[in-house]
Design an enzyme around this catalytic site. Structure first.
Site, PDB file in Angstrom:
ATOM      1  N   ARG A  46       8.797 -28.122  -8.163  1.00 55.14           N
ATOM      2  CA  ARG A  46       9.196 -28.878  -6.975  1.00 55.14           C
ATOM      3  C   ARG A  46       8.762 -28.183  -5.693  1.00 55.14           C
ATOM      4  O   ARG A  46       8.651 -28.806  -4.643  1.00 55.14           O
ATOM      5  CB  ARG A  46      10.723 -29.075  -6.976  1.00 55.14           C
ATOM      6  CG  ARG A  46      11.196 -30.121  -5.958  1.00 55.14           C
ATOM      7  CD  ARG A  46      12.654 -30.489  -6.147  1.00 55.14           C
ATOM      8  NE  ARG A  46      13.574 -29.466  -5.748  1.00 55.14           N
ATOM      9  CZ  ARG A  46      14.347 -28.769  -6.570  1.00 55.14           C
ATOM     10  NH1 ARG A  46      14.307 -29.003  -7.875  1.00 55.14           N
ATOM     11  NH2 ARG A  46      15.158 -27.825  -6.127  1.00 55.14           N
ATOM     12  N   TYR A  76       6.675 -51.791   8.611  1.00 57.05           N
ATOM     13  CA  TYR A  76       6.929 -52.020   7.191  1.00 57.05           C
ATOM     14  C   TYR A  76       8.423 -52.266   6.994  1.00 57.05           C
ATOM     15  O   TYR A  76       9.272 -51.529   7.513  1.00 57.05           O
ATOM     16  CB  TYR A  76       6.458 -50.804   6.398  1.00 57.05           C
ATOM     17  CG  TYR A  76       6.707 -50.862   4.913  1.00 57.05           C
ATOM     18  CD1 TYR A  76       6.313 -51.963   4.159  1.00 57.05           C
ATOM     19  CD2 TYR A  76       7.321 -49.800   4.262  1.00 57.05           C
ATOM     20  CE1 TYR A  76       6.527 -52.007   2.804  1.00 57.05           C
ATOM     21  CE2 TYR A  76       7.538 -49.833   2.889  1.00 57.05           C
ATOM     22  CZ  TYR A  76       7.137 -50.940   2.170  1.00 57.05           C
ATOM     23  OH  TYR A  76       7.370 -50.985   0.817  1.00 57.05           O
ATOM     24  N   ASP A  81       2.571 -43.313  11.788  1.00 53.57           N
ATOM     25  CA  ASP A  81       2.172 -43.703  10.438  1.00 53.57           C
ATOM     26  C   ASP A  81       0.779 -44.307  10.546  1.00 53.57           C
ATOM     27  O   ASP A  81       0.601 -45.417  11.062  1.00 53.57           O
ATOM     28  CB  ASP A  81       3.165 -44.724   9.874  1.00 53.57           C
ATOM     29  CG  ASP A  81       2.859 -45.122   8.427  1.00 53.57           C
ATOM     30  OD1 ASP A  81       1.690 -45.028   8.026  1.00 53.57           O
ATOM     31  OD2 ASP A  81       3.794 -45.545   7.724  1.00 53.57           O
TER      32      ASP A  81
END
Length: 540
Positions: free
Chosen positions: A205, A258, A331
């Protein structure tokens, strides 16, 4: 028994025989199951220690090795010796005595010539069983080369790995490192790592060699100090917001975005006392008011936006926000790192759904956020706690996809602009949303801050929900699916694909009309796409 089973498995590729000439030399290294190849100088030194006078081994057939390069021969030698040792391990009779083992070793010296009946066999053996081909580089291992395992089960788990392994650094493609954890040779190495005197991996991780290559590749494209790549674009967005906006903080975002991002901002962030101001992407006055009236931590928007491809003046927004101590995250999924460099325009962070153009093949989920080492480290630290790690196989697909990114984007930019112009001129299309068109409200801005306008074109069909469905169903090339940016063209009706749970009135609050279409253009030939679009329009 072992020899016959191997022969059945391998068919006629290898010849299986019992040969006392290549019997096991047990007395040389004791129980050397684990690293049988290290001290090999000839055939006699390559086999693990069992005191057998005869056992089945495999011999490469004539001409097999002759056709291979020297490097390939060395690789084959490891395969061949592994088969030899596997055959010997399958018979677990222990050495009868050191004397018997020594006699077996001497038999190798006295009968080596007889073991190779033909010239071609001699070439095969020389190429496949030699000290150069069997040596594996190891440093600082000392006596650990001698195996500590007495049982085949343990050997099967650790042989070839536990005490070092061959290197794959010269592979052209980045190897996929499928591991969830990494080991330290001794505790002192672990302490050095924990106290930052040494660099290493620790847990899957927290990092992976394959994943890091993908991160560095994206950083290089974006001109960023650091990149964090995670399991999806939404994972990147939510992780960034949670890491950088304090409890009770305030963010500014835009009306067109979005939908899942909007849902997170409107429903999840308020639970932590985080509030938001939503502005039109071009309304700089509204942004100034929001910055003055609130303690804004972050401005976050897409540019171009989804699905109307609105553009934000990144340079101006960054200057305004920085004067008030707010960060800016853009973004850039629709833009790609090739068409727009948000960091060079003043943004603090740039985020992508790497599922789209960066991956580019509709076969992987991933997200990334790039920026300064300081900011990305803050997000990375939260990521280490929350999770959402990218699988190394997915990282490999991202790396693979990025190698053709510039070629794909070049084609999609070209086809996108042509398609937008074609649709805008068609009588059955009411309007087209594409930043490359002069009719787009931020066309001049897009020309300043983008080098290409992308492969997504949104438009409204001259008709209702049913008419638009008929148009989409008449198409032969695009898939009806979510997502965009892949090699295959994809088309969808946002009113159905993304907003079907809302009624028409609720959809219109977000500008989503029933006749709205989002067309993600792939890398097919434009003339094929053009013919398909025209025949579908003729059908309505």
């Amino acid at each position: 028994m072992a020899g016959s089973s191997h022969a059945r498995l391998l068919g006629s590729t290898f010849e299986c025989r019992s040969d006392p000439v290549l019997a096991v030399a047990a007395g040389r290294r004791g129980n050397s199951y684990g690293r049988f190849a290290h001290e090999a100088k000839s055939v006699k030194g390559t086999v693990a220690s069992h005191g057998l006078s005869s056992f089945p081994i495999f011999k490469f057939p004539p001409n097999f090795v002759r056709q291979l390069s020297n490097k390939a021969r060395r690789n084959c030698s490891n395969i061949g010796v592994a088969q030899v040792v596997a055959a010997s391990w399958s018979n677990n009779s222990p050495p009868s005595s050191a004397a018997a083992a020594a006699a077996a070793a001497n038999a190798v010296d006295t009968a080596a010539a007889a073991a190779v009946p033909t010239a071609s066999d001699a070439v095969a053996l020389e190429g496949c069983v030699g000290s150069e081909g069997l040596k594996v580089e190891e440093e600082g291992l000392g006596d650990s080369r001698t195996s500590v395992f007495d049982c085949d089960g343990s050997v099967a788990i650790h042989a070839g790995e536990r005490f070092g392994r061959g290197r794959a650094d010269d592979a052209i493609t980045t190897p996929v490192v499928n591991t969830s954890a990494y080991f330290f040779k001794k505790t002192a190495d672990l302490i050095d790592f924990k106290e930052k005197r040494a660099v290493s991996f620790e847990y899957g991780r927290y990092g992976n060699p394959t994943t890091i290559v993908a991160e560095e590749k994206i950083s290089a494209l974006e001109g960023a100090e650091s990149t964090l790549i995670v399991a999806s674009g939404m994972c990147a967005s939510t992780m960034m917001l949670l890491a950088l906006v304090p409890a009770g903080g305030h963010i500014v975002t835009t009306t067109d975005c979005y939908r899942k991002t909007r849902i997170f901002i409107e429903t999840m962030l308020p639970k932590m006392g985080i509030t938001a101001t939503t502005i039109d992407p071009a309304d700089m006055n509204a942004l100034e008011v929001a910055l003055k009236e609130n303690d804004v931590s972050l401005f976050f928007t897409e540019s171009p936006t989804n699905p109307f491809l609105r553009c934000v003046d990144i340079k101006l927004v960054s200057e305004m926000c920085h004067r008030h101590g707010a960060l800016v995250c853009i973004d850039g999924t629709f833009a790609t790192p090739l068409n727009q460099k948000a960091l060079s325009l003043g943004a603090d962070l740039v985020l992508h759904s790497a599922t789209k153009y960066i991956g580019g093949h509709n076969d992987v989920l991933a997200g990334c956020v790039s920026g300064s080492l300081k900011l990305v480290s803050e997000i990375r630290n939260l990521h280490h706690v929350i999770g959402g790690a990218l699988n190394p196989n997915a990282a490999y697909l991202i790396i693979r996809g990025m190698k053709t990114l510039h070629l794909r984007v070049q084609q999609q930019n070209s086809s996108g602009l042509k398609m937008a112009k074609l649709l805008e001129a068609h009588p059955k299309i009411k309007c087209v949303y594409y930043p490359g068109l002069p009719s787009h409200p931020e066309h001049n801005l897009a020309k300043r801050q983008m080098t290409g306008f992308g492969g997504v074109v949104s438009f409204e069909v001259d008709g209702d929900l049913t008419t638009t469905i008929k148009f989409i169903d008449s198409l032969k090339i695009p898939y009806i699916a979510p997502s965009f940016g892949g090699c295959e063209s994809i088309i969808d009706q946002p009113a159905i694909m993304s907003y079907w749970d809302l009624n028409e009135t609720e959809r219109l609050k977000y500008g989503i009309k029933d006749n709205l279409v989002r067309f993600s253009i792939g890398i097919e030939d434009f003339e094929d796409l053009k013919a398909d679009i025209l025949q579908a329009l003729d059908a309505i």
